[in-house]
Write a protein that holds these residues in place. Structure first.
Motif, mmCIF file in Angstrom:
data_model
loop_
_atom_site.group_PDB
_atom_site.id
_atom_site.type_symbol
_atom_site.label_atom_id
_atom_site.label_comp_id
_atom_site.label_asym_id
_atom_site.label_seq_id
_atom_site.Cartn_x
_atom_site.Cartn_y
_atom_site.Cartn_z
ATOM 1 N N SER B 278 0.830 -1.206 0.000
ATOM 2 C CA SER B 278 0.000 0.000 0.000
ATOM 3 C C SER B 278 0.868 1.262 0.000
ATOM 4 O O SER B 278 0.490 2.281 -0.587
ATOM 5 N N SER B 279 2.071 1.171 0.610
ATOM 6 C CA SER B 279 2.967 2.334 0.605
ATOM 7 C C SER B 279 3.439 2.655 -0.807
ATOM 8 O O SER B 279 3.564 3.820 -1.174
ATOM 9 N N VAL B 280 3.709 1.599 -1.598
ATOM 10 C CA VAL B 280 4.179 1.831 -2.970
ATOM 11 C C VAL B 280 3.112 2.589 -3.762
ATOM 12 O O VAL B 280 3.413 3.544 -4.477
ATOM 13 N N VAL B 281 1.859 2.190 -3.582
ATOM 14 C CA VAL B 281 0.759 2.856 -4.305
ATOM 15 C C VAL B 281 0.662 4.320 -3.872
ATOM 16 O O VAL B 281 0.533 5.226 -4.703
ATOM 17 N N ALA B 282 0.759 4.544 -2.546
ATOM 18 C CA ALA B 282 0.665 5.916 -2.043
ATOM 19 C C ALA B 282 1.869 6.750 -2.474
ATOM 20 O O ALA B 282 1.765 7.958 -2.692
ATOM 21 N N TRP B 283 3.009 6.089 -2.629
ATOM 22 C CA TRP B 283 4.272 6.772 -2.933
ATOM 23 C C TRP B 283 4.315 7.236 -4.386
ATOM 24 O O TRP B 283 4.584 8.391 -4.684
ATOM 25 N N ASP B 284 4.041 6.310 -5.302
ATOM 26 C CA ASP B 284 4.115 6.648 -6.724
ATOM 27 C C ASP B 284 3.174 5.702 -7.478
ATOM 28 O O ASP B 284 3.518 4.537 -7.712
ATOM 29 N N GLY B 285 2.007 6.205 -7.825
ATOM 30 C CA GLY B 285 0.987 5.380 -8.467
ATOM 31 C C GLY B 285 1.379 4.872 -9.834
ATOM 32 O O GLY B 285 0.753 3.945 -10.360
ATOM 33 N N SER B 286 2.438 5.444 -10.426
ATOM 34 C CA SER B 286 2.771 5.062 -11.802
ATOM 35 C C SER B 286 3.727 3.876 -11.863
ATOM 36 O O SER B 286 3.961 3.334 -12.934
ATOM 37 N N VAL B 287 4.280 3.451 -10.714
ATOM 38 C CA VAL B 287 5.259 2.365 -10.780
ATOM 39 C C VAL B 287 4.589 1.006 -10.606
ATOM 40 O O VAL B 287 3.494 0.900 -10.056
ATOM 41 N N ARG B 288 5.277 0.000 -11.117
ATOM 42 C CA ARG B 288 4.795 -1.374 -11.006
ATOM 43 C C ARG B 288 5.837 -2.166 -10.208
ATOM 44 O O ARG B 288 7.037 -2.047 -10.466
ATOM 45 N N VAL B 289 5.354 -2.946 -9.244
ATOM 46 C CA VAL B 289 6.277 -3.756 -8.438
ATOM 47 C C VAL B 289 6.619 -5.022 -9.225
ATOM 48 O O VAL B 289 5.743 -5.795 -9.581
ATOM 49 N N VAL B 290 7.906 -5.210 -9.509
ATOM 50 C CA VAL B 290 8.350 -6.404 -10.230
ATOM 51 C C VAL B 290 8.710 -7.506 -9.241
ATOM 52 O O VAL B 290 8.340 -8.658 -9.411
ATOM 53 N N GLU B 291 9.438 -7.131 -8.184
ATOM 54 C CA GLU B 291 9.786 -8.097 -7.136
ATOM 55 C C GLU B 291 9.681 -7.424 -5.784
ATOM 56 O O GLU B 291 10.062 -6.258 -5.641
ATOM 57 N N LEU B 292 9.161 -8.164 -4.816
ATOM 58 C CA LEU B 292 9.043 -7.621 -3.455
ATOM 59 C C LEU B 292 9.553 -8.670 -2.484
ATOM 60 O O LEU B 292 9.067 -9.791 -2.469
ATOM 61 N N ASP B 293 10.566 -8.317 -1.715
ATOM 62 C CA ASP B 293 11.071 -9.213 -0.678
ATOM 63 C C ASP B 293 11.071 -8.432 0.627
ATOM 64 O O ASP B 293 11.848 -7.497 0.784
ATOM 65 N N ALA B 294 10.145 -8.769 1.513
ATOM 66 C CA ALA B 294 10.053 -8.049 2.795
ATOM 67 C C ALA B 294 10.110 -9.059 3.921
ATOM 68 O O ALA B 294 9.351 -10.023 3.927
ATOM 69 N N ARG B 295 11.031 -8.858 4.849
ATOM 70 C CA ARG B 295 11.112 -9.779 5.983
ATOM 71 C C ARG B 295 11.359 -8.986 7.269
ATOM 72 O O ARG B 295 11.896 -7.882 7.242
ATOM 73 N N VAL B 296 10.918 -9.599 8.368
ATOM 74 C CA VAL B 296 11.100 -8.964 9.671
ATOM 75 C C VAL B 296 12.373 -9.529 10.284
ATOM 76 O O VAL B 296 12.506 -10.741 10.429
ATOM 77 N N ASP B 297 13.331 -8.656 10.605
ATOM 78 C CA ASP B 297 14.597 -9.068 11.193
ATOM 79 C C ASP B 297 14.678 -8.427 12.577
ATOM 80 O O ASP B 297 15.014 -7.258 12.700
ATOM 81 N N GLY B 298 14.339 -9.188 13.606
ATOM 82 C CA GLY B 298 14.232 -8.597 14.945
ATOM 83 C C GLY B 298 13.055 -7.639 14.963
ATOM 84 O O GLY B 298 11.937 -8.030 14.652
ATOM 85 N N SER B 299 13.336 -6.371 15.277
ATOM 86 C CA SER B 299 12.254 -5.386 15.276
ATOM 87 C C SER B 299 12.242 -4.599 13.972
ATOM 88 O O SER B 299 11.436 -3.700 13.789
#
Lengths: 428, 348
Positions: B278-299
């Motif tokens: 949702s942040s990507v959409v709010a940040w720049d509506g014209s971009v397309r996410v090709v790859e997303l790697d999100a992980r929680v490392d500690g906090s």
């Protein structure tokens, strides 16, 4: 306390005319923008944490690899400046003050500076005699990191002169086991800065502080034979075939923080890395520093034994918005406490006189601060003092092309001198 | 109209009385026989055990191949072949009826089945010469069994209750395969074997935790349902029913602790991915996410994004700030734009 008298002379040249003033924001959540990322961002957050605990004012720190261009855009066309920014480039501070983007801090900040800093360091925060910034961090850039065990196993010794260093690098390269140098210059839009540090350190040694200061201020052009010679020396010492780990393609592609990795690889990929004291943040966890430790350091030697100039950088905090909250944070950062937690972690030298040498956690840092005191010359990072369009923009791009071998030195010098001439005409 | 000596019954009192009558009604002979047949005794035990182990080997084999082939359909097939539900329900009944020998025997059968299924999973991965060395390379069906959460506990409790309801009532037996699919027992065990074979101990422990969750929850919930169906301890073992139920409940609570931690981690991870999107959409509506790697490392959230778009993107620091605002935690963002521009931002 660190002796900074020599630095004061150099820094006096940094101060130029400026004007200030900015609107107040009145918002409670403060944003600090800066260049620290990863572990260093954690450390900065720790520094401001006691402030938030005491005042209840939350502080959000945002650190960007494209710090210079991002901050220029925020303060300029986007008109979206942060409340505060940590800026390593006096040249950028000067430009922002001239643009009227920077707010004059409250009188309490000037009092805190006088109480907590040696007079030489206060100069870091002044533009045209007026206080605009709170000096936050000193960085010592002339360090050469090496592994004592690797040196001992090969019979290598830290050199006492620049010529000895060149002979040592040749010997390491000839042995063929590892490259003499680790180097990585990739850093987003700031790619190239470690190469400028190399040239600055060598120019300071081969041409002396007077030529160095002239080159930094613009009176000595890039076209000058002594400057050209310093670039050529860096090429021969560090960039010639066999001198840098992975070759030139790797130097350009490797991030500044990853450059340290081959030094610790088994078998090692390189024997030495010239990088500032902040490089310890990129070393493996638990790395011990010292003659018997995992890694040790020597100052990049001068042309003659016993004369060792030291190149330093410094990060200062400026204020874009006046508000009671932002004023309070500036006061806190200028106060006796801010920075102590980072000092205790290591990898951080504070310019404050209220943080004594015994606050530093290791012999290494105590030796480093005393080496600053013994240095024959202390010189501030020249590219950081240049107007940002030159020192934090064109020079980084051009030196990257020069390192990569796609541009010769004459072209680099011509482009930079032309840009400096234009900048001078524009009154920068 | 005259009233008797007893005081009039309140509506609440009437409900309690009816429940008490229903609960104290003994189970029918057929219900008792159906429960007895779950775990044959005497001469019939050994043939039963051989059939049981054969079905364990077959179902674990199907499950292991299905897991490695990443085929949900095949794994469901394995669940239908799996015979573990009967000894587990028999253990629940033995618990309720305080028949210790029968309880020990059913626990023995369950343990043998468990070890057999793990061994088959291990051997299958060995034969298939799986090249997996890191958890991220595991097939999705395997990974799905290495992240047990509180929802899995909820599924196991309700499925266990269903088993406790169905098994004493022959007329409802056609519903039993549904229970087997809802609460998988053999696939997690096959996953333990597979992950052990490729050397991923942590994933193996998580898959085993999923099995233990299902086991404890089924025994507890089926016990409660059997009590509701009128099953009671024999006269000699009557006093121990509460203690026995308490022990099974304790087992459920014990597995619920790591599951709660797991669930919190999974929710934090899911929230992070949602916050980044949702942040990507709010940040720049014209971009397309090709790859997303999100992980929680500690906090800390470690986010790596590859995006493409028609124009220069908005500054990366804005995206990192947006993620931090939505996720409420420190963020380290690496943003690759069109694969050639790299931006790094930290927000604290």
């Amino acid at each position: 306390m660190i002796r900074l008298a020599s630095l004061a002379v150099v820094l006096a040249a940094v101060a130029v005319a400026g004007c200030g003033g900015s609107s107040s924001s009145g918002e409670r959540a403060l944003e600090v923008f800066g260049p620290y990322r990863g572990v260093e961002a954690d450390r900065f957050a720790e520094v401001v944490e006691p402030f938030t605990r005491r005042t209840g004012i939350p502080v959000r720190y945002v650190g960007s690899v494209d710090f210079v261009s991002d901050l220029q855009r925020r303060a300029g066309e986007d008109n979206d400046p942060p409340d505060l920014a940590v800026v390593p480039q006096p040249g950028l501070i000067r430009e922002l003050v001239r643009d009227g983007s920077v707010a004059r801090p409250s009188a309490a900040v000037a009092s805190a500076l006088a109480a907590n800093y040696p007079p030489e360091a206060v100069v870091l925060g002044r533009v045209d005699g007026e206080v605009y910034a709170v000096p936050f961090r000193l960085t010592v850039k002339s360090l050469v990191w090496y592994r004592p065990s690797v040196f001992a196993a090969h019979g290598w010794k830290p050199p006492r002169t620049l010529a000895e260093l060149d002979r040592l690098a040749a010997r390491i390269a000839d042995a063929g086991e590892m490259a003499p140098w680790c180097l990585g210059i990739s850093a987003g839009s700031a790619t190239g800065w470690p190469a400028t540090d190399w040239v600055e350190d060598v120019l300071l040694r081969t041409a002396g502080p007077r030529v160095y200061a002239g080159w930094a201020s613009g009176t000595v052009p890039f076209d000058d034979a002594r400057v050209a010679s310093a670039f050529a020396d860096v090429h021969d010492l560090v960039l010639a075939p066999g001198r840098a780990a992975g070759g030139i393609a790797s130097v350009v592609a490797t991030s500044v923080s990853s450059a340290v990795e081959p030094l610790f690889a088994d078998p090692p990929g390189c024997a030495m890395l010239k990088q500032g004291d902040f490089a310890t943040a990129w070393m493996p966890d638990g790395t011990t520093i010292g003659p018997d430790g995992d890694v040790d350091w020597f100052l990049l030697p001068g042309t003659a034994a016993g004369t060792t100039p030291v190149l330093v950088g410094g990060d200062s905090v400026i204020q874009f918005r006046r508000s009671p909250e932002a004023d309070a944070l500036m006061r806190y950062l200028a106060g006796p406490e801010a920075g102590r937690s980072w000092v205790a972690h290591g990898g951080f030298v504070s310019p404050k006189k209220t943080i004594p040498p015994d606050a530093y956690p290791s012999d290494y840092l105590r030796e480093l601060t005393s080496a600053l005191g013994r240095a024959s010359t202390l010189a501030f990072d020249a590219s950081d003092r240049m107007p940002p369009a030159i020192g934090s923009g064109l020079l980084w791009r051009e030196i990257t092309r020069w390192v990569a071998g796609v541009e010769d030195y004459e072209t680099l010098a011509r482009r930079l001198d032309a840009a400096r001439a234009l900048s001078a005409q524009a009154g920068d | 109209m005259t009233h008797g000596a007893d005081s009039p019954e309140t509506p609440a009192g009437s409900i309690v009385r009816r429940i008490r009558v229903a609960l104290s009604a003994p189970p029918t002979e057929d219900a008792v026989a159906a429960i007895e047949e779950l775990l044959p005794e005497g001469d019939e035990f050994l043939p039963y055990f051989r059939r049981f182990m054969m079905l364990i080997v077959l179902s674990a084999g199907i499950a292991a191949f299905g897991l490695l082939a990443d085929s949900a359909g095949v794994v469901i097939g394995a669940m239908l072949v799996a015979p573990l539900m009967t000894p587990i329900t028999a253990a629940a009944a033995a618990t309720v009826m305080a028949r210790n020998v029968r309880l020990a025997r059913s626990v023995g059968v369950i343990t043998a089945g468990m070890l057999g299924a793990i061994a088959v999973g291990y051997l299958t991965a060995l034969i298939a010469r799986t090249q997996v060395t890191v958890a991220t390379d595991l097939p999705g069906e395997v990974v799905a069994r290495t992240f047990p959460g509180l929802l899995d506990l909820g599924i196991a409790v309700t499925a266990g209750a269903a088993a406790g309801y169905i098994l004493p009532r022959r007329s409802t037996l056609s519903a039993l395969p549904g229970v087997g699919i809802a609460v998988a027992l053999v696939p997690p065990l096959a996953t333990v074997g597979i992950t052990l074979e490729v050397g991923l101990g942590r994933e193996a422990a998580n898959a085993f935790l999923l099995f233990l969750t299902n086991l404890a929850a089924i025994v507890f919930a089926a016990s409660v349902m059997l009590i509701a169906s009128g099953f009671r301890p024999s006269a000699t073992g009557r006093g121990s029913l509460t203690r026995r139920l308490a022990i099974t409940l304790l087992a459920v609570v014990v597995v619920a602790i790591p599951l709660t931690l797991h669930t919190r981690a999974v929710i934090r991870q899911t929230t992070l991915v949602r916050s980044v999107s949702s942040s990507v959409v709010a940040w720049d509506g014209s971009v397309r996410v090709v790859e997303l790697d999100a992980r929680v490392d500690g906090s800390r959230a470690v986010v790596e994004l590859l995006v493409s778009g028609p124009d220069e993107p908005q500054p990366a620091w804005k995206l990192a700030s947006e993620i931090e605002r939505r996720w409420h935690g420190p963020v380290d963002l690496t943003l690759l734009y069109q694969r050639d521009s790299r931006f790094e931002v930290s927000v604290r």
